[in-house]
Design a protein around this motif. Structure first.
Motif, PDB file in Angstrom:
ATOM      1  N   HIS A  83     -52.457  86.556 -54.407  1.00 40.31           N
ATOM      2  CA  HIS A  83     -53.364  87.697 -54.257  1.00 40.31           C
ATOM      3  C   HIS A  83     -52.800  88.695 -53.251  1.00 40.31           C
ATOM      4  O   HIS A  83     -52.769  88.430 -52.045  1.00 40.31           O
ATOM      5  N   SER A  84     -52.354  89.843 -53.750  1.00 41.79           N
ATOM      6  CA  SER A  84     -51.710  90.838 -52.902  1.00 41.79           C
ATOM      7  C   SER A  84     -51.399  92.077 -53.739  1.00 41.79           C
ATOM      8  O   SER A  84     -51.473  92.049 -54.965  1.00 41.79           O
ATOM      9  N   LEU A  95     -45.207  92.302 -49.952  1.00 42.48           N
ATOM     10  CA  LEU A  95     -46.568  91.974 -50.356  1.00 42.48           C
ATOM     11  C   LEU A  95     -47.531  92.387 -49.262  1.00 42.48           C
ATOM     12  O   LEU A  95     -47.372  91.988 -48.104  1.00 42.48           O
ATOM     13  N   PHE A  96     -48.536  93.195 -49.609  1.00 38.02           N
ATOM     14  CA  PHE A  96     -49.649  93.489 -48.718  1.00 38.02           C
ATOM     15  C   PHE A  96     -50.765  92.529 -49.063  1.00 38.02           C
ATOM     16  O   PHE A  96     -51.307  92.563 -50.172  1.00 38.02           O
ATOM     17  N   ALA A  97     -51.121  91.662 -48.124  1.00 38.95           N
ATOM     18  CA  ALA A  97     -52.095  90.615 -48.396  1.00 38.95           C
ATOM     19  C   ALA A  97     -53.286  90.732 -47.459  1.00 38.95           C
ATOM     20  O   ALA A  97     -53.135  91.042 -46.277  1.00 38.95           O
ATOM     21  N   LYS A 104     -55.474  96.953 -48.936  1.00 35.73           N
ATOM     22  CA  LYS A 104     -54.159  96.740 -49.547  1.00 35.73           C
ATOM     23  C   LYS A 104     -53.745  97.948 -50.394  1.00 35.73           C
ATOM     24  O   LYS A 104     -52.641  98.493 -50.242  1.00 35.73           O
ATOM     25  N   ILE A 160     -43.858  89.489 -46.155  1.00 35.04           N
ATOM     26  CA  ILE A 160     -45.297  89.537 -46.423  1.00 35.04           C
ATOM     27  C   ILE A 160     -45.968  90.207 -45.230  1.00 35.04           C
ATOM     28  O   ILE A 160     -45.656  89.890 -44.076  1.00 35.04           O
ATOM     29  N   PHE A 162     -49.674  90.833 -43.722  1.00 38.78           N
ATOM     30  CA  PHE A 162     -51.121  90.631 -43.736  1.00 38.78           C
ATOM     31  C   PHE A 162     -51.779  91.801 -43.014  1.00 38.78           C
ATOM     32  O   PHE A 162     -51.328  92.227 -41.951  1.00 38.78           O
ATOM     33  N   SER A 183     -51.617  82.433 -45.739  1.00 35.27           N
ATOM     34  CA  SER A 183     -50.814  82.497 -46.955  1.00 35.27           C
ATOM     35  C   SER A 183     -51.314  81.526 -48.018  1.00 35.27           C
ATOM     36  O   SER A 183     -51.345  81.855 -49.213  1.00 35.27           O
ATOM     37  N   GLN A 186     -53.970  82.752 -50.331  1.00 35.51           N
ATOM     38  CA  GLN A 186     -53.633  83.820 -51.276  1.00 35.51           C
ATOM     39  C   GLN A 186     -53.125  83.284 -52.617  1.00 35.51           C
ATOM     40  O   GLN A 186     -53.064  84.034 -53.590  1.00 35.51           O
TER      41      GLN A 186
END
Length: 241
Positions: A83-84, A95-97, A104, A160, A162, A183, A186
């Motif tokens: 999920h990102s 990845l923007f999580a 995001k 990644i 967050f 993580s 996600q």
């Protein structure tokens, strides 16, 4: 009706209960020259649960049910949905999580406004990751989120990030032991057995071993995105506090 799709470069076979379900997957459906040994099919009970969870009609609920079932089919081969928002920045994958609603998509749109030639979205909500030879590869997927952001781009994951909402902008590198729960949450899959849970935990371990993780507390405006680009995304080497 049965369909063949290519997800993260992998051929999979599906059986849908609703004709409209296939419309969501149209870009990923390919001619089925043969029948698969196993077919991904969501049960009526699971679809109804998804309809209630997502407040959705039944065809869309079937689409969402197929997401976790697809992950379960691919996890033994080193793939899983995450999920990102996945973006390519100067050819590197990020990845923007965060939880839904934290920003995001906002960070992606801000970056696209500031650096339109440098930023491309890979997937706006649920990309697939492939773990191979000490690398993590980002793949697009049909599950693009409400904005329907997505492109046919495959890219190696660099970092990644967050996201957390805040009144000022700070960027810090996270130690794996601090990032592990964030993580792990996600990964998108159906936890129907201890075996599949252990496999996902192993993917998370590999992710944090191979990939840097950052925490970006931010205001969500263009200034925050510009800071993120200049401190991390422009060259992949972060100054952090």
């Amino acid at each position: 009706m049965d369909y063949k799709m290519i997800i993260a470069g992998y051929p999979l076979y599906y059986r849908f209960r609703y004709e409209r379900t296939a419309d969501y997957f149209r870009e990923f459906i390919v001619p089925a020259d043969e029948k698969g040994e196993s077919v991904i099919e969501a049960s009526e009970e699971y679809i109804k649960w998804s309809a209630k969870t997502y407040d959705a009609n039944l065809p869309y609920a079937e689409v969402m049910s197929c997401l976790s079932l697809t992950s379960n089919a691919l996890i033994p081969f080193g793939y899983c949905s995450f999920h990102s928002v996945a973006v390519s920045v100067n050819g590197k994958g990020y990845l923007f999580a965060a939880k839904s609603g934290v920003g995001k998509s906002t960070q992606y749109m801000n970056l696209k406004t500031l650096y339109p030639e440098n930023i491309q979205v890979i997937n706006g909500d649920k990309p697939f990751l492939r773990f191979t030879d000490g690398k993590v590869i980002i793949y697009p997927s049909p599950w693009r989120g409400k904005e329907n952001f997505g492109n046919d781009i495959v890219c190696e994951l660099d970092s990644i990030i967050f996201l957390e909402q805040a009144h000022e902008n700070t960027l810090e590198k996270m130690k794996p032991e601090k990032a592990v729960l964030k993580s792990l949450k996600q990964f998108l899959y159906y936890p129907d057995s201890e075996k599949i849970i252990h496999m996902v935990c192993d993917l998370d371990r590999r992710l944090l071993t191979d990939i840097p993780v950052y925490l970006f507390r931010n205001t969500g405006d263009l200034t925050s995105s510009d800071l993120l680009y200049k401190k991390l995304l422009a060259d992949g080497d972060a100054f952090y506090e």
